[in-house]
Motif scaffolding. Structure first.
Motif, PDB file in Angstrom:
ATOM      1  N   UNK A 235     -56.867   3.571   8.547  1.00 48.85           N
ATOM      2  CA  UNK A 235     -56.832   4.611   9.728  1.00 48.85           C
ATOM      3  C   UNK A 235     -55.152   5.037  10.314  1.00 48.85           C
ATOM      4  N   UNK A 236     -54.325   4.507   9.624  1.00 51.96           N
ATOM      5  CA  UNK A 236     -52.971   4.654   9.877  1.00 51.96           C
ATOM      6  C   UNK A 236     -52.710   4.429  11.506  1.00 51.96           C
ATOM      7  N   UNK A 237     -53.313   3.226  12.001  1.00 50.23           N
ATOM      8  CA  UNK A 237     -52.951   3.047  13.207  1.00 50.23           C
ATOM      9  C   UNK A 237     -53.743   1.653  13.537  1.00 50.23           C
ATOM     10  N   UNK A 238     -53.314   0.993  14.772  1.00 50.51           N
ATOM     11  CA  UNK A 238     -53.909  -0.192  15.273  1.00 50.51           C
ATOM     12  C   UNK A 238     -54.683   0.033  16.381  1.00 50.51           C
ATOM     13  N   UNK A 239     -55.844  -0.279  16.420  1.00 54.30           N
ATOM     14  CA  UNK A 239     -56.637  -0.167  17.709  1.00 54.30           C
ATOM     15  C   UNK A 239     -57.187  -1.415  17.883  1.00 54.30           C
ATOM     16  N   UNK A 240     -56.614  -2.080  19.014  1.00 53.94           N
ATOM     17  CA  UNK A 240     -56.990  -3.562  19.169  1.00 53.94           C
ATOM     18  C   UNK A 240     -58.378  -3.712  19.867  1.00 53.94           C
ATOM     19  N   UNK A 241     -58.993  -2.683  20.358  1.00 54.71           N
ATOM     20  CA  UNK A 241     -60.389  -2.522  20.814  1.00 54.71           C
ATOM     21  C   UNK A 241     -61.426  -2.690  19.912  1.00 54.71           C
ATOM     22  N   UNK A 242     -61.013  -2.039  18.769  1.00 56.21           N
ATOM     23  CA  UNK A 242     -62.305  -2.030  18.056  1.00 56.21           C
ATOM     24  C   UNK A 242     -61.856  -2.491  16.434  1.00 56.21           C
ATOM     25  N   UNK A 243     -60.822  -2.834  16.175  1.00 57.07           N
ATOM     26  CA  UNK A 243     -60.545  -3.273  14.844  1.00 57.07           C
ATOM     27  C   UNK A 243     -61.110  -4.704  14.584  1.00 57.07           C
ATOM     28  N   UNK A 244     -61.883  -4.822  13.654  1.00 63.63           N
ATOM     29  CA  UNK A 244     -62.511  -5.963  13.350  1.00 63.63           C
ATOM     30  C   UNK A 244     -63.651  -6.654  14.276  1.00 63.63           C
ATOM     31  N   UNK A 245     -64.079  -5.661  15.056  1.00 62.43           N
ATOM     32  CA  UNK A 245     -65.161  -5.923  16.007  1.00 62.43           C
ATOM     33  C   UNK A 245     -66.347  -6.261  15.624  1.00 62.43           C
ATOM     34  N   UNK A 246     -67.065  -7.464  15.707  1.00 55.90           N
ATOM     35  CA  UNK A 246     -68.052  -8.084  15.198  1.00 55.90           C
ATOM     36  C   UNK A 246     -68.116  -8.469  13.708  1.00 55.90           C
ATOM     37  N   UNK A 247     -67.101  -8.011  13.153  1.00 61.20           N
ATOM     38  CA  UNK A 247     -66.945  -8.324  11.632  1.00 61.20           C
ATOM     39  C   UNK A 247     -67.257  -9.742  11.351  1.00 61.20           C
ATOM     40  N   UNK A 248     -66.867 -10.637  12.137  1.00 60.98           N
ATOM     41  CA  UNK A 248     -67.082 -12.104  11.908  1.00 60.98           C
ATOM     42  C   UNK A 248     -68.450 -12.385  11.757  1.00 60.98           C
ATOM     43  N   UNK A 249     -69.558 -11.736  12.305  1.00 60.53           N
ATOM     44  CA  UNK A 249     -70.931 -11.754  12.173  1.00 60.53           C
ATOM     45  C   UNK A 249     -71.491 -11.488  10.781  1.00 60.53           C
ATOM     46  N   UNK A 250     -70.712 -10.313  10.296  1.00 61.77           N
ATOM     47  CA  UNK A 250     -71.033  -9.892   8.868  1.00 61.77           C
ATOM     48  C   UNK A 250     -70.461 -10.879   7.882  1.00 61.77           C
TER      49      UNK A 250
END
Length: 341
Positions: A235-250
């Motif tokens: 995405x050519x950017x760092x989104x601290x709020x949404x990057x990797x959100x809940x991916x630990x569950x996946x």
């Protein structure tokens, strides 16, 4: 049939069944074309978009094999992506950005490992600490905003191709092969499994459980850092709020779909990667089939439940018993014999 192929056979059959099911609703699902020097098509999109979960699943497999869990991998993705974007924004270049992002992931993994191995905190609690605080760390790095960059060399990691194949797909493929090779061609895999089966007994046998625990959590942090780099570059950017959100569950779900037990012990990296591809195929298939977005999570949960039930060892044992009973009933009985049950 080799042991590794036999171990992954249920996941392979499940993935093929999903592909066939999606193809019924979307006949062009398996269509692949070569345009502008790259492969395109739904299948190519799956292996590319599934890269973050596949990378997380590789590290999560090693942690779960030791009877642990890592709830912080999504947060580590955000931290590593924020570090990479901040480095690029500072004008340091691609190599320092990748290096510092990986160092950040390894540092987070070492932190989790030390809390588990030396302090003695339960893995779910130890990693929950970083999961809750890491987003704040990432926001401090990005100063609470989406930190963008325009470096084409770094963006190539997330959206570039090699001989038409997406770089993210090559990244999780190479990482998975390397980890599987190290674990199965050396004694490390056996030692990790020994800790998961019985940590006390393995310690008595002379295995340095603390060092190995720190190593597997560091490996999980490394894989999360790679996933964060891919997501940030895409995405050519760092989104601290949404990057990797809940991916630990996946990632945990991918390991479970891969047939790996949450109680530790025997594990398969290849099966976990197949589990990640199954999850991404479900996500993509639901969208291509045209189901309303409100139903996506419900449909995905239902499909995953069916997959887990089909792969359940208890269900397999019941089916085996039923087949044996039917076969016994069909066998001709000797003349004059009686069923004495």
């Amino acid at each position: 049939m080799t042991r590794a192929l036999r171990r992954c056979l249920p996941q392979i059959l499940t993935l093929l069944a999903l592909v066939a099911l999606v193809s019924i609703f979307f006949p062009q699902f398996l269509a692949i074309s070569f345009e502008n020097g790259r492969l395109t098509g739904p299948v190519v999109d799956i292996v590319k978009r599934g890269a973050p979960v596949a990378l997380l699943a590789i590290g999560m497999t090693l942690v779960i094999a030791t009877r642990g869990i890592d709830l912080s991998v999504g947060t580590v993705m955000a931290i590593s992506g924020a570090v990479a974007a901040w480095t690029l924004a500072a004008g340091w270049g691609v190599f320092p950005a990748v290096l510092l992002a990986i160092v950040a992931g390894l540092t987070c993994g070492l932190w989790n490992g030390c809390l588990v191995a030396y302090v003695g905190i339960q893995p779910i609690v130890a990693t929950l600490i970083l999961m809750t605080s890491g987003r704040g760390i990432a926001q401090l790095i990005t100063e609470g905003r989406i930190l963008t960059f325009s470096d084409p060399a770094f963006a190539w990691i997330g959206s570039g191709t090699v001989a038409g194949v997406p770089v993210p797909a090559l990244l999780w493929l190479v990482t998975g092969i390397a980890v599987a090779f190290i674990m199965r061609r050396t004694a490390l895999g056996l030692l990790v499994e020994a800790i998961g089966i019985n940590r006390s007994a393995s310690t008595v046998a002379g295995i340095n459980a603390r060092v190995l625990l720190i190593a597997v959590y560091a490996a999980s942090g490394f894989c999360a850092a790679l996933a964060g780099i891919v997501a940030t570059a895409d995405i050519r950017g760092a989104d601290a709020n949404n990057a990797g959100l809940w991916l630990e569950l996946d990632a945990i779900l991918a390991v479970v779909i891969g047939g790996n037990s949450l109680l530790g012990g025997r594990f398969s990296v290849a099966a976990s990667i197949l589990g990640a591809l199954i999850i991404q195929t479900v996500d993509t298939g639901i969208l291509l089939a045209g189901f309303p977005s409100e139903y996506n999570l419900v449909i995905k949960a239902g499909l995953v439940l069916v997959i887990l039930l089909v792969q359940s060892p208890n269900l397999s044992q019941h089916w085996h018993w039923l087949r044996m009973e039917i076969r016994r009933q069909r066998e001709p009985k000797p003349i004059g014999s009686r069923d004495t049950r």
